[in-house]
Design an enzyme around this catalytic site. Structure first.
Site, mmCIF file in Angstrom:
data_model
loop_
_atom_site.group_PDB
_atom_site.id
_atom_site.type_symbol
_atom_site.label_atom_id
_atom_site.label_comp_id
_atom_site.label_asym_id
_atom_site.label_seq_id
_atom_site.Cartn_x
_atom_site.Cartn_y
_atom_site.Cartn_z
ATOM 1 N N HIS A 83 0.840 -1.206 0.000
ATOM 2 C CA HIS A 83 0.000 0.000 0.000
ATOM 3 C C HIS A 83 0.878 1.260 0.000
ATOM 4 O O HIS A 83 0.737 2.126 -0.868
ATOM 5 C CB HIS A 83 -0.907 -0.044 1.236
ATOM 6 C CG HIS A 83 -1.778 1.166 1.418
ATOM 7 N ND1 HIS A 83 -3.121 1.162 1.120
ATOM 8 C CD2 HIS A 83 -1.509 2.408 1.861
ATOM 9 C CE1 HIS A 83 -3.633 2.355 1.372
ATOM 10 N NE2 HIS A 83 -2.676 3.139 1.838
ATOM 11 N N GLU A 84 1.780 1.324 0.948
ATOM 12 C CA GLU A 84 2.614 2.528 1.053
ATOM 13 C C GLU A 84 3.553 2.648 -0.140
ATOM 14 O O GLU A 84 3.877 3.757 -0.581
ATOM 15 C CB GLU A 84 3.387 2.536 2.370
ATOM 16 C CG GLU A 84 2.518 2.479 3.638
ATOM 17 C CD GLU A 84 1.456 3.589 3.726
ATOM 18 O OE1 GLU A 84 1.608 4.625 3.047
ATOM 19 O OE2 GLU A 84 0.460 3.393 4.460
ATOM 20 N N HIS B 33 1.774 4.468 -2.798
ATOM 21 C CA HIS B 33 1.897 5.922 -2.593
ATOM 22 C C HIS B 33 3.274 6.414 -3.053
ATOM 23 O O HIS B 33 3.409 7.430 -3.716
ATOM 24 C CB HIS B 33 1.761 6.269 -1.103
ATOM 25 C CG HIS B 33 0.352 6.297 -0.586
ATOM 26 N ND1 HIS B 33 -0.601 7.116 -1.103
ATOM 27 C CD2 HIS B 33 -0.245 5.621 0.440
ATOM 28 C CE1 HIS B 33 -1.749 6.954 -0.427
ATOM 29 N NE2 HIS B 33 -1.552 6.048 0.518
ATOM 30 N N GLU C 288 -4.565 7.938 -2.855
ATOM 31 C CA GLU C 288 -5.060 6.687 -2.269
ATOM 32 C C GLU C 288 -5.467 5.692 -3.358
ATOM 33 O O GLU C 288 -5.413 4.482 -3.141
ATOM 34 C CB GLU C 288 -6.236 6.992 -1.339
ATOM 35 C CG GLU C 288 -6.615 5.850 -0.426
ATOM 36 C CD GLU C 288 -5.589 5.566 0.677
ATOM 37 O OE1 GLU C 288 -4.639 6.359 0.866
ATOM 38 O OE2 GLU C 288 -5.748 4.527 1.346
#
Lengths: 511, 511
Positions: free
Chosen positions: A271-272, A275, A301
């Site tokens: 997830h990160e 980003h 997001e």
């Protein structure tokens, strides 16, 4: 090629200095959440307040306005898509907004956010919401003063509009409410069909013992396939995972670990890293300018959740992930199969913690926060009543009784850290991810085959070309249009969920 | 109690803001040396230059001068030792000096230092002095411009005086030269007696295999006895160890490790912890002011070298350290005895690397740098001729031929990082440590018994009371006088060395 005029050049220089100060602010925040000894909290808050005071003064100075006006004249005939025209448009919008905020209030907001962050760490560790209530009171009091600066401008229709606009520019509360209403209108019946009629997947394997050091190896494999490279990235442990770009060539992600639930570390990192890819993919030409970072948090997001859920929890990439999990974690996972992993990580189950929620119930966590936040901002809900209001609404939405504040109102750092109006962007990100996922499949027809072979570069490059490289040059709507999608909409992500969950739960969800 | 006047109060506020910016600068430097991905180097240099530009402008502003003049009037009758009078004196001195430096030059110095730091990391890793020569050229070119701003003021008699004064306020080149001459006049004959007539200790045990994870435990034991506590300190790995205070309640030390030479990690950490104790021991009342950090680097180094050498390599504390080494490192060290350890860690042996040098040859490394630095600053030695000049003089002083630049001119980060005129403070620190060591023994007669029992608090508290708590309120001479010592002198440290080495080498060195 636009000829760079004198005012524009000086404006660019001033914006570069402000970007340098932003670099230091990002570093101080990163450090506070990953490295700083707790005893350093008070000094850090003072430092961040001073930095904000200086940055705010520099940005809102009359001289900046004079340069801006000159630059507007100099770029009047420039291509609207040129870096120069985009910069001037963005600065104009931000400058008008910042000018309405007194420097002292900006500094107080920065101070309270940093102090609240530390109060939250302690409160969460002891699951004691009383110890962070004063910090929260302070943050919302400042927010109300901030709202007062802006109401009556820019077409804001309510207090929450003002806050939302800082994270999702131009988005309005009523638009979010309508999108969320449509989303829950689809999700709630889907959830009840899945749990009522579906074949519930076995997810026991996710809770197998897996030493953190082995999980680190697994995560290193996964994120290096995505594009993480130690030359320009780093990863650290933290309490509440996040990603940040300190400056050009320096992207940092964080994650946390659970020895008996490896998806926390793995999917948190993916997830990160999603980003981080956005930040790393911005055209270096835009570095040291306000254009040099991702556009709205909703778009941000969309990137993280696409990599986490659509790639990481998708059936194609599970063909790569399962053997990796087996090899790196071993033990009870030594022979995990792709189908088995795919079914387990897509089990839908109402749970307490947002960041651990499955893809389908996730947005309900956001709805809860969106509702409460509006009442906290307009003053109709008092901080002292917040924990009870949280628990009550949580029960209505999820059918679960919150047993302690650490798994309730204390789970997220946002309100303590002054990030108010931020939560809706998470669910908006889900919607945008659904839209872009359909676009990239249209553009790369064999994408699923590539993902199943562990080839992630076509996806990454499509995203870089269509989203990342533009930084903040375009609005969310413009970005989506350029990428081939329409305005933010609910249908694509619900199609995606119905398809995937129908297959996992062995149900016909096409209706 | 001094009544705080209006100008003084505003001056204090301005100095507090500057301390906040110093906090961010310290953090950015710490991060660059411990955490930052290499790709972030260019952006970091820009950020530090902007921060320096803003800080320099704020400090040297006419308005600061006006406040300072007012504060001088308001404190004219204050106790000379009061915080207020000390602050005004220090600010006056720093302001007069900073006013002579154009803001652009200050920013260029910060930029070049940060860039040079990165160039050095690469050059050292490849032992290629050619790759860092341009950064070095740039630093010394800027130094010469900086010197020009100051020559003719403050009684500077030569270019090197200007540089030295930044690290060791009021110290002059000729004084250093005289002290060093006296020091080498004692050390060189002592060294030749030890190696010629003494019983050379066996230090083979220092090179035993010792996994870094075990060394970390040993170091954690040692520094926590000294006063390291995770609530307000942290320790990280780095290429060139250092200590820094980010802000009140946030002290950071660093070390590096060698799997077959555990003293590198252990004594490196005790050294940096000594620096850290100084910073941690400053009266919190002085935080967010220029008084809130240690006085001259010589005094600073006296603290680190006292803990490293006089405590850490002293016979009393070896009674504690040997069993710790045995328990934590095990293996070939499982039964190491205090006498054996004491003899091994005090073996005198000319070697290439300054930070690994024994206590007696250490100062010769400084003499080498002091000589070369003067010639680099006055322009009589060109950068291109530096490696050869280094190697030649090194041979004369140590009788060793440098085989590659990594163990020669590239070993230290200082010149690359713009720290020019800094080296002499290391040897001055040795002298001051010798003086203070005699003072504390006079004040605490059973200190050796306490150290042998692992009780370090009397020493730490004596240092805190007599040195640390004052921050930068007093000059080095004033501090030494208050602590019961005279001006900086050579005899105490040479007495200490003769005593210790005489015992280790079984020689009568009392003559």
């Amino acid at each position: 090629m636009t000829r760079v005029g004198e005012h524009l050049r000086d404006l660019q220089l001033r914006m570069a200095e402000l970007a340098d100060l932003g670099h230091l602010s990002a570093l101080a925040h990163w450090d506070q959440q990953t490295k700083m000894p707790h005893g350093g909290g008070a000094a850090r808050a003072e430092s961040l307040a001073t930095l904000e005071r200086i940055s705010h003064d520099l940005f809102t100075a009359d001289e900046t306005g004079r340069l801006l006006e000159g630059a507007e004249r100099e770029t009047a005939t420039a291509e609207p898509d040129s870096d120069e025209a985009c910069l001037v448009r963005l600065v104009r919008r931000d400058w008008d907004k910042a000018r309405r905020v007194p420097t002292e209030l900006a500094a107080e907001l920065a101070h309270a956010a940093s102090t609240g962050q530390e109060a939250w760490v302690i409160a969460r560790a002891t699951s004691d919401s009383a110890t962070f209530a004063p910090a929260l009171e302070r943050n919302f009091e400042l927010v109300r003063r901030y709202v007062e600066c802006h109401l009556g401008h820019d077409g804001y229709e309510c207090a929450y509009d003002v806050m939302l606009d800082d994270y999702e520019p131009r988005m309005r509360t009523k638009t979010v409410a309508a999108l969320f209403s449509e989303l829950t209108g689809t999700l709630v019946p889907l959830l009840s069909r899945l749990t009522g009629e579906g074949s519930v997947p076995d997810d026991a394997l996710l809770f197998a013992e897996a030493p953190v050091e082995r999980q680190r190896e697994l995560v290193a494999d996964a994120i290096s396939m995505m594009g993480f490279t130690p030359e320009t990235w780093r990863m650290d442990d933290t309490v509440h995972p996040f990603a940040t770009r300190i400056g050009d060539g320096d992207v940092r992600i964080t994650t946390r670990w659970d020895e008996t639930y490896f998806p926390m570390g793995l999917y948190g990192a993916m997830h990160e890293c999603g980003h981080g890819l956005y930040e790393a993919g911005v055209d270096p030409r835009l570095a040291r300018s306000p254009l040099g970072s991702g556009e709205s948090l909703g778009v941000h997001e969309s990137q993280s959740r696409m990599w986490e859920n659509m790639v990481g929890r998708g059936r194609p990439f599970c063909a790569v992930l399962a053997p990796l999990v087996a090899r790196r974690l071993g033990g009870a996972l030594a022979s995990v199969q792709p189908d088995e992993l795919h079914r387990a990580v897509n089990r839908v189950k109402p749970s307490f913690i947002r960041v651990e929620a499955d893809e389908a119930t996730y947005s309900l966590h956001i709805v809860l926060r969106f509702e409460l936040e509006q009442r906290l901002v307009d003053g109709s809900l008092a901080i002292k009543d917040l924990p009870e209001a949280w628990n009550q609404r949580f029960y209505e939405l999820f059918g679960l009784e919150v047993q302690n504040d650490a798994e309730g109102v204390l789970q997220d750092v946002h309100w303590s850290a002054g990030l108010i109006g931020y939560f809706p962007t998470y669910a908006l990100g889900n919607l945008i991810a659904g839209q872009l996922w359909e676009c990239v499949h249209a553009a790369v027809p064999d994408l699923d085959d590539q993902l199943a072979a562990g080839q992630l570069s076509s996806l990454r490059e499509w995203l870089r070309e269509n989203i990342h490289r533009h930084g903040s040059k375009f609005t969310t709507d413009e970005l989506l249009q350029r990428a081939g999608a329409g305005p933010i909409s609910v249908a694509p992500v619900t199609r995606h969920l119905k398809d995937k969950l129908g297959s996992v739960y062995e149900l016909d969800t096409s209706a």
